[in-house]
Each structure stands twice: as structure tokens, then as C-alpha cells.
Enzyme design. Structure first.
Site, short mmCIF file in Angstrom:
data_model
loop_
_atom_site.label_atom_id
_atom_site.label_comp_id
_atom_site.label_asym_id
_atom_site.label_seq_id
_atom_site.Cartn_x
_atom_site.Cartn_y
_atom_site.Cartn_z
N ARG A 217 -10.33 0.55 7.89
CA ARG A 217 -9.92 -0.81 8.25
C ARG A 217 -11.04 -1.58 8.92
O ARG A 217 -10.84 -2.74 9.28
CB ARG A 217 -8.76 -0.72 9.24
CG ARG A 217 -7.40 -0.83 8.58
CD ARG A 217 -6.37 -0.58 9.67
NE ARG A 217 -5.24 -1.43 9.53
CZ ARG A 217 -4.08 -1.04 8.97
NH1 ARG A 217 -3.95 0.17 8.49
NH2 ARG A 217 -3.08 -1.87 8.88
N LYS B 185 0.83 -1.22 0.00
CA LYS B 185 0.00 0.00 0.00
C LYS B 185 0.86 1.26 0.00
O LYS B 185 0.65 2.19 -0.78
CB LYS B 185 -0.94 0.02 1.23
CG LYS B 185 -1.88 -1.17 1.31
CD LYS B 185 -2.85 -1.07 2.48
CE LYS B 185 -2.19 -1.13 3.85
NZ LYS B 185 -1.54 -2.40 4.18
N ARG C 238 -1.15 -9.08 13.26
CA ARG C 238 -1.63 -8.09 12.25
C ARG C 238 -2.42 -8.82 11.16
O ARG C 238 -3.45 -8.33 10.70
CB ARG C 238 -0.46 -7.34 11.63
CG ARG C 238 0.15 -6.29 12.55
CD ARG C 238 1.56 -5.94 12.14
NE ARG C 238 1.65 -5.18 10.91
CZ ARG C 238 2.81 -4.97 10.26
NH1 ARG C 238 3.94 -5.46 10.74
NH2 ARG C 238 2.82 -4.26 9.16
N ARG D 159 11.70 -6.33 5.67
CA ARG D 159 11.69 -4.90 5.99
C ARG D 159 12.07 -4.67 7.46
O ARG D 159 12.74 -3.71 7.79
CB ARG D 159 10.30 -4.31 5.72
CG ARG D 159 10.28 -2.79 5.85
CD ARG D 159 8.93 -2.19 5.62
NE ARG D 159 7.98 -2.67 6.62
CZ ARG D 159 6.67 -2.43 6.58
NH1 ARG D 159 6.16 -1.75 5.59
NH2 ARG D 159 5.89 -2.89 7.53
N ARG E 83 10.49 -0.41 12.58
CA ARG E 83 9.08 -0.49 12.98
C ARG E 83 8.90 -1.56 14.04
O ARG E 83 9.30 -2.71 13.84
CB ARG E 83 8.20 -0.77 11.75
CG ARG E 83 7.73 0.51 11.08
CD ARG E 83 6.85 0.27 9.90
NE ARG E 83 5.60 -0.43 10.22
CZ ARG E 83 4.57 -0.48 9.40
NH1 ARG E 83 4.63 0.16 8.23
NH2 ARG E 83 3.49 -1.14 9.73
P1 AP5 Z 1 4.69 -1.62 1.96
O1 AP5 Z 1 4.49 -0.81 0.74
O2 AP5 Z 1 5.27 -0.99 3.15
O3 AP5 Z 1 3.31 -2.38 2.33
P2 AP5 Z 1 2.10 -1.87 3.19
O4 AP5 Z 1 0.89 -2.53 2.63
O5 AP5 Z 1 2.10 -0.38 3.28
O6 AP5 Z 1 2.49 -2.56 4.58
P3 AP5 Z 1 2.38 -1.97 6.05
O7 AP5 Z 1 3.24 -2.86 6.88
O8 AP5 Z 1 2.59 -0.52 6.11
O9 AP5 Z 1 0.86 -2.31 6.31
P4 AP5 Z 1 0.03 -2.21 7.59
O10 AP5 Z 1 -1.34 -2.10 7.06
O11 AP5 Z 1 0.27 -3.34 8.53
O12 AP5 Z 1 0.63 -0.95 8.36
P5 AP5 Z 1 0.07 0.49 8.68
O13 AP5 Z 1 1.22 1.38 8.81
O14 AP5 Z 1 -1.05 0.86 7.79
O15 AP5 Z 1 5.57 -2.89 1.53
C1 AP5 Z 1 6.02 -3.81 2.50
C2 AP5 Z 1 7.45 -4.26 2.12
O16 AP5 Z 1 7.38 -4.97 0.89
C3 AP5 Z 1 8.42 -3.09 1.91
O17 AP5 Z 1 9.68 -3.46 2.38
C4 AP5 Z 1 8.44 -2.91 0.38
O18 AP5 Z 1 9.65 -2.39 -0.08
C5 AP5 Z 1 8.20 -4.33 -0.11
N1 AP5 Z 1 7.45 -4.37 -1.36
C6 AP5 Z 1 6.38 -3.61 -1.71
N2 AP5 Z 1 5.92 -3.94 -2.94
C7 AP5 Z 1 6.74 -4.92 -3.38
C8 AP5 Z 1 6.79 -5.68 -4.61
N3 AP5 Z 1 5.90 -5.48 -5.58
N4 AP5 Z 1 7.75 -6.61 -4.72
C9 AP5 Z 1 8.66 -6.84 -3.71
N5 AP5 Z 1 8.67 -6.14 -2.53
C10 AP5 Z 1 7.71 -5.20 -2.38
O19 AP5 Z 1 -0.58 0.27 10.13
C11 AP5 Z 1 0.23 -0.06 11.25
C12 AP5 Z 1 -0.64 -0.17 12.50
O20 AP5 Z 1 -1.23 1.11 12.78
C13 AP5 Z 1 -1.83 -1.12 12.42
O21 AP5 Z 1 -1.45 -2.46 12.73
C14 AP5 Z 1 -2.76 -0.52 13.46
O22 AP5 Z 1 -2.34 -0.85 14.76
C15 AP5 Z 1 -2.55 0.97 13.28
N6 AP5 Z 1 -3.48 1.56 12.30
C16 AP5 Z 1 -3.16 2.13 11.10
N7 AP5 Z 1 -4.26 2.53 10.45
C17 AP5 Z 1 -5.30 2.21 11.25
C18 AP5 Z 1 -6.71 2.34 11.10
N8 AP5 Z 1 -7.26 2.89 10.02
N9 AP5 Z 1 -7.49 1.88 12.11
C19 AP5 Z 1 -6.97 1.32 13.23
N10 AP5 Z 1 -5.65 1.16 13.42
C20 AP5 Z 1 -4.82 1.59 12.43
MG MG Z 2 2.23 1.04 4.86
#
Ligand code: AP5
Ligand code: MG
Length: 201
Positions: free
Chosen positions: A89, A14, A145, A128, A134
Site C-alpha cells: 500500500r 479486492k 480511507r 456493506r 467492520r
Molecule cells: P470488497 O471485495 O470487500 O472490496 P475490497 O477492495 O476488498 O474493500 P475493502 O474495504 O476490504 O478495502 P480496504 O483496502 O479498505 O480494506 P482492507 O481490509 O484491505 O467489496 C466491497 C463491497 O462491494 C462488498 O460488499 C462486496 O460484496 C461489494 N462488491 C464487490 N464487487 C462488486 C461488484 N462487482 N458489484 C457490486 N458489488 C460489489 O484494509 C483495512 C485497513 O487495514 C486499512 O484501512 C489499513 O488501516 C489497514 N491495512 C490493511 N492492509 C494494510 C497495509 N498493507 N498497510 C498498512 N495498513 C494496512
Molecule cells: Mg478487502
């Protein structure tokens, strides 16, 4: 205002694909995860509350997240587009977003659903985790997660499929290949907003 949701499990790409979209279109990237990590870094009360949930791989309560988005949508120029990354979410967050946008005569235009198999998600996140800093990129938290994603977030795909806005994207190819597919999907929506059709960057 064009509203794009980038949707998918942890590690589905994402954040990576949002950055690509921002490079190409005049959109703003809103990542609730990044916003919360900023609050944690600032060590304020919201940050301390959020950290308790994030470190366990649980969702931060809906009210806190909805308030953040409500505030953020104030004073947005009607022509700019927003990419929501990691929000909504839960069904409650999706319904709140619909209400907040309707108040501004806007709606969710497209939901990009990045599909990636679980073993690939885990390997991306562990990889990562080696240098991301993180606190949630470790096996125990990643497992939670993913569990939380399947239970509370995945059902949203049906919510948006029924609304006719869900667009399935294969998230397993190269970053640039996936970005091309996403750009084409977003272009079909931009065609509905001739007043916003600035040439891409
Ligand atoms: P990346 O692009 O970082 O993937 P992502 O989907 O953004 O993964 P996140 O870990 O950020 O998702 P998340 O939903 O758990 O975290 P968030 O910060 O939203 O890619 C991942 C890795 O893969 C990277 O190293 C990248 O380089 C690699 N990659 C990408 N594409 C690739 C490809 N095509 N090929 C190879 N490698 C690739 O949320 C974190 C926490 O915050 C949640 O757990 C929750 O506690 C809280 N939170 C956030 N939003 C909310 C909400 N709306 N409601 C409640 N709690 C929330
Ligand atoms: Mg992300």
C-alpha cells in the site's frame, strides 16, 4: 511461485475477486486487512496497535506490515501462487516485497488494478457497513480511507506500470464478469510457469 497483487481503492472488490481466484486456481489469498482484523479479534498487542490506525482510516506502519509478510513467506512451496490483497500500500512496502521475493528467486508477476469510480466505492462500502461489523465502514472513516488511498497507495500504480506488471481491470461490472477478465489476465502469466500448471480447480 506465481505472485499476483490485487490492487485498488477501498471497496473496489479486492476481497471479492480474490475469493473467486482462489476458487479457480490453487492460490493462497493473503489479505493484510483480514490478518489485522484477526489480530484485533484476538485482542493482542499487534491487534490493539492496528485498531488505532484502522478505526481512523489510516495505514498501519510499514514495519509492522512488512514483518507480517516476511514471516508469512517462510516455507512457501515454490509452485503455489499467492494473491496479495491490500498489500503493498506504500512505495516502501512495494520495495520490501520486491526484496523479500527476490530472496526466494521470485517476483511480482502481475498487478490487477481494479478501477471503480468514487461514488460507486462509497455506496458499496456504506451498503456493506450495514451488516459487516467492520469498524471502518462508516462515512467518516471511508472518507479518510479514500484520502489515504489517493495520497499514499494510488502512486503505486505508476511503480508497477514502469515495472511492466500493471494490468488495468474495469471493476464496475458484475462480480462474475470481472472474475472472467481477471482469470484471463492471470492465465497469461501462468503460461510462464509450466511446472505449476496444474489444471484449475
Ligand atoms: P470488497 O471485495 O470487500 O472490496 P475490497 O477492495 O476488498 O474493500 P475493502 O474495504 O476490504 O478495502 P480496504 O483496502 O479498505 O480494506 P482492507 O481490509 O484491505 O467489496 C466491497 C463491497 O462491494 C462488498 O460488499 C462486496 O460484496 C461489494 N462488491 C464487490 N464487487 C462488486 C461488484 N462487482 N458489484 C457490486 N458489488 C460489489 O484494509 C483495512 C485497513 O487495514 C486499512 O484501512 C489499513 O488501516 C489497514 N491495512 C490493511 N492492509 C494494510 C497495509 N498493507 N498497510 C498498512 N495498513 C494496512
Ligand atoms: Mg478487502
Amino acid at each position: 511461485m506465481i505472485n499476483v497483487i490485487i490492487f485498488g481503492s477501498p471497496g473496489s472488490g479486492k476481497g471479492t475477486q480474490s475469493e473467486k481466484l482462489v476458487e479457480y486456481f490453487d492460490f493462497e489469498h493473503v489479505s493484510t486487512g483480514e490478518l489485522l482484523r484477526r489480530e484485533i479479534h484476538a485482542d493482542n498487542s499487534l491487534g490493539r496497535t492496528a485498531k488505532g490506525f484502522i478505526d481512523k482510516g489510516q495505514l498501519v506502519p510499514d514495519e509492522l506490515i512488512i514483518d507480517i509478510i516476511d514471516e508469512l513467506l517462510i516455507d512457501r512451496s515454490p509452485c503455489s501462487g499467492i494473491i496479495f490483497d491490500g498489500f503493498p500500500r506504500t512505495i516502501a512496502q512495494a520495495e520490501a516485497l520486491d526484496r523479500l521475493l527476490a530472496r526466494r528467486n521470485a517476483k511480482v508477476d502481475i498487478v490487477l488494478n481494479l478501477n471503480v469510480p468514487e461514488e460507486m466505492l462509497i455506496s458499496r462500502l456504506l451498503n456493506r457497513g450495514k451488516d459487516s461489523g467492520r469498524s471502518d465502514d462508516n462515512m467518516k472513516t471511508i472518507s479518510n480511507r479514500l484520502k489515504v488511498y489517493y495520497e499514499q497507495t494510488a502512486p503505486l500504480a505508476d511503480y508497477y506500470r514502469k515495472a511492466g506488471t500493471l494490468c488495468d481491470i474495469n471493476g464496475t461490472g458484475t462480480v462474475d464478469g470481472i472474475a472472467d477478465e481477471i482469470r484471463k489476465a492471470v492465465d497469461t502469466v501462468r503460461a510462464n510457469y509450466p511446472e505449476c500448471n496444474k489444471a484449475p480447480k
